[in-house]
Structure formats: C-alpha cells, structure tokens
Design a protein around this motif. Structure first.
Motif, PDB file in Angstrom:
ATOM      1  N   PRO A 326      38.512  -0.569  -3.293  1.00  0.00           N
ATOM      2  CA  PRO A 326      38.165  -1.006  -4.644  1.00  0.00           C
ATOM      3  C   PRO A 326      37.539  -2.398  -4.645  1.00  0.00           C
ATOM      4  CG  PRO A 326      40.484  -1.420  -4.258  1.00  0.00           C
ATOM      5  CD  PRO A 326      39.926  -0.852  -2.969  1.00  0.00           C
ATOM      6  N   VAL A 327      36.575  -2.593  -5.522  1.00  0.00           N
ATOM      7  CA  VAL A 327      36.019  -3.917  -5.783  1.00  0.00           C
ATOM      8  C   VAL A 327      36.075  -4.121  -7.295  1.00  0.00           C
ATOM      9  CG1 VAL A 327      34.020  -5.441  -5.606  1.00  0.00           C
ATOM     10  CG2 VAL A 327      34.480  -3.770  -3.794  1.00  0.00           C
ATOM     11  N   ARG A 328      37.044  -4.906  -7.731  1.00  0.00           N
ATOM     12  CA  ARG A 328      37.155  -5.178  -9.168  1.00  0.00           C
ATOM     13  C   ARG A 328      36.299  -6.401  -9.485  1.00  0.00           C
ATOM     14  NH1 ARG A 328      38.368  -8.829 -13.178  1.00  0.00           N
ATOM     15  NH2 ARG A 328      40.398  -9.448 -12.307  1.00  0.00           N
ATOM     16  N   VAL A 329      35.279  -6.191 -10.305  1.00  0.00           N
ATOM     17  CA  VAL A 329      34.361  -7.282 -10.621  1.00  0.00           C
ATOM     18  C   VAL A 329      34.848  -8.027 -11.858  1.00  0.00           C
ATOM     19  CG1 VAL A 329      32.446  -6.055  -9.543  1.00  0.00           C
ATOM     20  CG2 VAL A 329      32.815  -5.828 -12.011  1.00  0.00           C
ATOM     21  N   PRO A 330      34.394  -9.259 -12.082  1.00  0.00           N
ATOM     22  CA  PRO A 330      34.940 -10.077 -13.169  1.00  0.00           C
ATOM     23  C   PRO A 330      34.439  -9.673 -14.541  1.00  0.00           C
ATOM     24  CG  PRO A 330      33.240 -11.281 -11.999  1.00  0.00           C
ATOM     25  CD  PRO A 330      33.472 -10.023 -11.218  1.00  0.00           C
ATOM     26  N   THR A 331      35.206 -10.077 -15.543  1.00  0.00           N
ATOM     27  CA  THR A 331      34.757 -10.017 -16.931  1.00  0.00           C
ATOM     28  C   THR A 331      33.788 -11.169 -17.182  1.00  0.00           C
ATOM     29  OG1 THR A 331      36.720 -11.296 -17.518  1.00  0.00           O
ATOM     30  CG2 THR A 331      36.855  -8.904 -17.790  1.00  0.00           C
ATOM     31  N   VAL A 332      33.231 -11.217 -18.396  1.00  0.00           N
ATOM     32  CA  VAL A 332      32.240 -12.256 -18.696  1.00  0.00           C
ATOM     33  C   VAL A 332      32.862 -13.645 -18.730  1.00  0.00           C
ATOM     34  CG1 VAL A 332      30.648 -10.709 -19.872  1.00  0.00           C
ATOM     35  CG2 VAL A 332      32.476 -11.792 -21.188  1.00  0.00           C
ATOM     36  N   GLY A 333      34.126 -13.765 -19.131  1.00  0.00           N
ATOM     37  CA  GLY A 333      34.866 -15.017 -19.045  1.00  0.00           C
ATOM     38  C   GLY A 333      34.160 -16.198 -19.665  1.00  0.00           C
ATOM     39  N   VAL A 334      33.807 -17.184 -18.830  1.00  0.00           N
ATOM     40  CA  VAL A 334      33.040 -18.339 -19.296  1.00  0.00           C
ATOM     41  C   VAL A 334      31.696 -18.393 -18.568  1.00  0.00           C
ATOM     42  CG1 VAL A 334      34.995 -19.722 -20.083  1.00  0.00           C
ATOM     43  CG2 VAL A 334      34.294 -19.850 -17.689  1.00  0.00           C
ATOM     44  N   ASP A 335      31.184 -17.231 -18.201  1.00  0.00           N
ATOM     45  CA  ASP A 335      29.855 -17.172 -17.613  1.00  0.00           C
ATOM     46  C   ASP A 335      28.879 -17.899 -18.552  1.00  0.00           C
ATOM     47  OD1 ASP A 335      27.068 -15.950 -17.304  1.00  0.00           O
ATOM     48  OD2 ASP A 335      28.098 -15.056 -15.583  1.00  0.00           O
ATOM     49  N   PRO A 336      28.037 -18.776 -18.015  1.00  0.00           N
ATOM     50  CA  PRO A 336      27.116 -19.527 -18.883  1.00  0.00           C
ATOM     51  C   PRO A 336      26.243 -18.640 -19.771  1.00  0.00           C
ATOM     52  CG  PRO A 336      27.148 -20.490 -16.689  1.00  0.00           C
ATOM     53  CD  PRO A 336      27.948 -19.208 -16.601  1.00  0.00           C
ATOM     54  N   GLN A 337      25.880 -17.452 -19.289  1.00  0.00           N
ATOM     55  CA  GLN A 337      25.079 -16.548 -20.112  1.00  0.00           C
ATOM     56  C   GLN A 337      25.877 -16.059 -21.319  1.00  0.00           C
ATOM     57  OE1 GLN A 337      22.464 -13.788 -17.392  1.00  0.00           O
ATOM     58  NE2 GLN A 337      24.412 -14.149 -16.358  1.00  0.00           N
ATOM     59  N   TYR A 338      27.163 -15.795 -21.115  1.00  0.00           N
ATOM     60  CA  TYR A 338      28.024 -15.337 -22.212  1.00  0.00           C
ATOM     61  C   TYR A 338      28.244 -16.455 -23.220  1.00  0.00           C
ATOM     62  CZ  TYR A 338      32.298 -13.755 -24.576  1.00  0.00           C
ATOM     63  OH  TYR A 338      33.236 -13.413 -25.516  1.00  0.00           O
ATOM     64  N   VAL A 339      28.546 -17.642 -22.718  1.00  0.00           N
ATOM     65  CA  VAL A 339      28.777 -18.780 -23.609  1.00  0.00           C
ATOM     66  C   VAL A 339      27.520 -19.059 -24.427  1.00  0.00           C
ATOM     67  CG1 VAL A 339      29.278 -21.248 -23.697  1.00  0.00           C
ATOM     68  CG2 VAL A 339      30.528 -19.777 -22.102  1.00  0.00           C
ATOM     69  N   ALA A 340      26.368 -19.080 -23.755  1.00  0.00           N
ATOM     70  CA  ALA A 340      25.114 -19.300 -24.479  1.00  0.00           C
ATOM     71  C   ALA A 340      24.863 -18.189 -25.495  1.00  0.00           C
ATOM     72  CB  ALA A 340      23.953 -19.394 -23.496  1.00  0.00           C
ATOM     73  N   GLY A 341      25.219 -16.940 -25.118  1.00  0.00           N
ATOM     74  CA  GLY A 341      25.032 -15.824 -26.036  1.00  0.00           C
ATOM     75  C   GLY A 341      25.868 -15.946 -27.292  1.00  0.00           C
ATOM     76  N   LEU A 342      27.094 -16.433 -27.155  1.00  0.00           N
ATOM     77  CA  LEU A 342      27.942 -16.628 -28.333  1.00  0.00           C
ATOM     78  C   LEU A 342      27.337 -17.662 -29.279  1.00  0.00           C
ATOM     79  CD1 LEU A 342      31.559 -16.561 -26.821  1.00  0.00           C
ATOM     80  CD2 LEU A 342      30.395 -14.755 -28.102  1.00  0.00           C
ATOM     81  N   ILE A 343      26.770 -18.716 -28.715  1.00  0.00           N
ATOM     82  CA  ILE A 343      26.143 -19.712 -29.580  1.00  0.00           C
ATOM     83  C   ILE A 343      24.814 -19.196 -30.140  1.00  0.00           C
ATOM     84  CG2 ILE A 343      25.393 -22.109 -29.764  1.00  0.00           C
ATOM     85  CD1 ILE A 343      28.437 -21.609 -29.421  1.00  0.00           C
TER      86      ILE A 343
END
Length: 390
Positions: A326-343
């Motif tokens: 298994p390779v469990r990949v991360p959630t979006v968390g504080v990925d800069p793309q996610y943070v920028a997307g929220l703003i």
C-alpha cells in the motif's frame, strides 16, 4: 407555479465586502479526558450510551486521546493568514468548531466583540452532503441564536469546492507521486488506485445536493444498479467525477491504471444501509494481479483521525493480508495550492468597494457549485445516525 430546474452554477450571489473570515471545522479531542465528552457532543440527542461510544473511543486512545484535526486546523489557519497577508486583503481569520473547543459560539462572540459584523465562512469539507455542508449551516444558525447575535452578525458560506483547482491539483500530485512510488518498486504493472471517502447512509446520499436537476436539465437520479450501491444524489456523483478527473490528469505518465471509489468510517446502526464498498472489503476483492495499491483519501482535506486509523491502520493491514504493497498518499492539508485555492474562493465573494470578484473556476461539468442552497438541498433525515471519528 413550477419553477424551471436550475443548475447549481445558477445559484450565485453578488460579491460584497466582508470584515473577517471564519474557518469552520469539525473539532476533535485533545487529551484522554476529552474523548468521551467529545463523542457525547457528536452524538447528542441520539441516546447512544457511553459503552457504545467507548467502542469508537479506542481509536483515540490508541493515539493518546488526541485527534490531529485541531492542530491541522491551526496550521491551516496560519497558512490562510499568510496567504491573505500576501494578497493584501486585510481580512482577519477566526476559527471555530462544531463539536469541540473552540466552539462556533465562542468564535462568534469573539468576532462580534472585535467589531466584525459581516463574516465569510470557510468550511473544511469539499463535497455536498448533509454532514459536509448543511449541518455546518444549521449549527452556525444555532450558535447565532444561542449567543443572541442574530441580526448582529451576518454569516455567508463559500461554495463547495470539490472541483476547484485548489482542491483537485494537490490530489493529482499526490496520486501521481503514489504511482511513481509503485513504479520505483517495480509494481506499476499491477497497480490500482482506490479513492477513499466517508461512508454515509444511502438515504442521505440519495438526497445530497439540490433535487431540481442535473446541469443538463435531466432529473437527479435516486436509484440505479451497481454492484455495491443502488442510489443517486450529488455526494457520490461529485466524488466519482473528481476521481475520474484525477486519473485523467495522471494518464499522461500512468495510462490505463484501474481505479475505484471506496468508502470508510461507517458507523451507526447495522440495520441502516450505508454507502459501500468498505475499503477493506474492496481490498479483499481485488484481483490477484494487483500487487500495489495507491490509497487516496479524496473525501478528506486533512490527515485526521479517520485517515490515520481507518487507512493507515486497518486498510494497511488488509493490504498486508493480501500481499499488496500500500501507498497511502496525503490529503490536501496545507498544500500551497489548496491554501491559495481557498483564498481564491474568498475572492469570488469578497471585493473591496468598487472592485471586481475573481472568476469562478471549476474543473468538472458539475461546477462551479452554488453559493446558496435551496431548501431541499442535502436533506438530513438519515444523516443523524452518524458517529463521526474526526
């Protein structure tokens, strides 16, 4: 008079100027003594005895009684503040939770005491469902009433952002990275990708999202044939659309990798049908040719308790029993793309006087999603059976 059906993108409201942002989270215990009181909060009004709650509590006991979700929201709040400062928006960020401190009521009182009156709410869920959208609206309305701030504070919530680039692109990067890991281990030929999301009662899934119409004008389905689930609604449709989009985006490097949407964290009465397949059942049914499995927690925005327990423990054990890597990949968390997307979502709704709102972005045919929900959207008749473990 019967109104014509509306696509979700038709339910937008004009941009305006806000005073502050409220980051709205679920909440989680921060010590052993918090666990049962927290679970009582989550299940309040359902008559669930502490003995039953203790069955869920052992997940938290395993991690010292601490859910990672609060620290993750602290990190997200700090990242949002940095992005806001960089853009010069001048909006302070407050934080409140549904089920643990800091509670919504405390956050609203703090906002009001600091002189804010018009607040834009960012919710830490991306897909449409009762528990992922409407319940937040209802709990915020309750908090306004309990604090006596109705008419004093105006709260507006940003739209669901399941197909916004800020959510999709980090998930594309994560799945691409997971497949690259399997390639490095010589397991790409036998690879499979599972997109995991929270199970909800099938009756709640059927009535998720607005009932009026699909974007094409066709009727929203509430039935159908599927090996695991016969039903409709927007919750599953949105997740399948995003999973398919992610796989399409990685196909340039990893073509023809099979994938599936699976569910996790089921709770409540066993007599009530919930979305299936459970991820562990799905792993058990994988073809013997599958040697490597990428697990993407597509339904979550942070690596909280359900991800840490249900995926990193139970799903990993299921893979080991099958001899699958298994390779469990991360959630979006504080990925800069996610943070920028929220703003970016904030800037769709918040403009300085005389300014222009940001153009709405969506990467599937389902969006951009609605600003305002109709009264029949994400009805919660079955959702209240849930015992969450965030």
């Amino acid at each position: 008079m019967t109104l014509p059906p509306l696509a979700a993108s038709s339910r937008t409201v004009p941009a305006t100027t806000y005073d502050a942002i409220l980051l709205a989270g679920f909440g989680g215990p921060e010590g052993q003594d918090d666990v049962i009181p927290y679970l009582r909060n989550v299940t309040r009004g359902r008559g669930i005895p502490d003995e039953r709650l203790e069955e869920v509590a052992h997940h938290y006991r395993h991690f010292g009684g601490i859910s990672p979700i609060n620290d993750q929201n602290r990190e997200l709040k700090a990242a949002l503040e940095a992005e806001i400062e960089q853009r010069g928006l001048g909006l302070p960020v407050y934080w409140g939770n549904r089920f643990w401190a800091p509670y919504f009521a405390d956050a609203l009182k703090e906002l009001h005491a600091d002189g804010h009156r018009k607040v834009l709410v960012l919710v830490t869920t991306s897909f449409s469902s009762y528990s992922g959208c409407r319940a937040y609206r209802e709990d915020l309305a309750t908090a306004l009433a309990e604090t006596g701030l109705e008419g004093e504070l105006e709260l507006d919530k940003v739209r669901q952002y399941f197909d916004h680039p800020g959510f999709v692109n980090p998930n594309v990067d994560a799945v691409r990275g997971g497949l690259a890991t399997l390639r490095e281990q010589g397991l790409l030929e036998g690879a499979h990708v599972m997109f995991a999301t929270h199970s909800i009662p099938t009756a709640a899934a059927d009535v998720s999202g607005p009932r009026e119409a699909l974007p094409s004008g066709e009727e929203v389905p509430t039935g159908g044939e599927n090996e695991w689930y016969a039903g409709g609604g927007w919750y599953v449709a949105q997740q399948r659309a995003v999973a398919a989009l992610v796989m399409d985006r990685v196909a340039d490097e990893f073509p023809d990798v099979p994938w599936s949407l699976v569910f996790q964290s089921r709770s409540g009465s066993p007599e009530i049908p919930w979305l299936e397949p459970d991820i562990n059942d799905a792993i058990e049914k994988l073809d013997d040719a599958v040697k490597g499995l990428v697990i993407s927690p597509i339904g979550f925005v942070s690596d909280h308790m359900e991800v840490a327990w249900d995926l990193d423990n139970e799903a990993v054990e299921s893979c080991e029993e099958r001899g699958i890597v298994p390779v469990r990949v991360p959630t979006v968390g504080v990925d800069p793309q996610y943070v920028a997307g929220l703003i970016d979502l904030v800037e769709e709704r918040h403009v300085a006087p005389g300014g222009t709102p940001r153009e709405r972005e969506a990467l599937t045919d389902l969006g951009p999603w609605q600003d305002v929900c109709p009264t029949d959207c994400c009805l919660g008749r079955a959702a209240k059976a849930t015992i969450a473990s965030c």
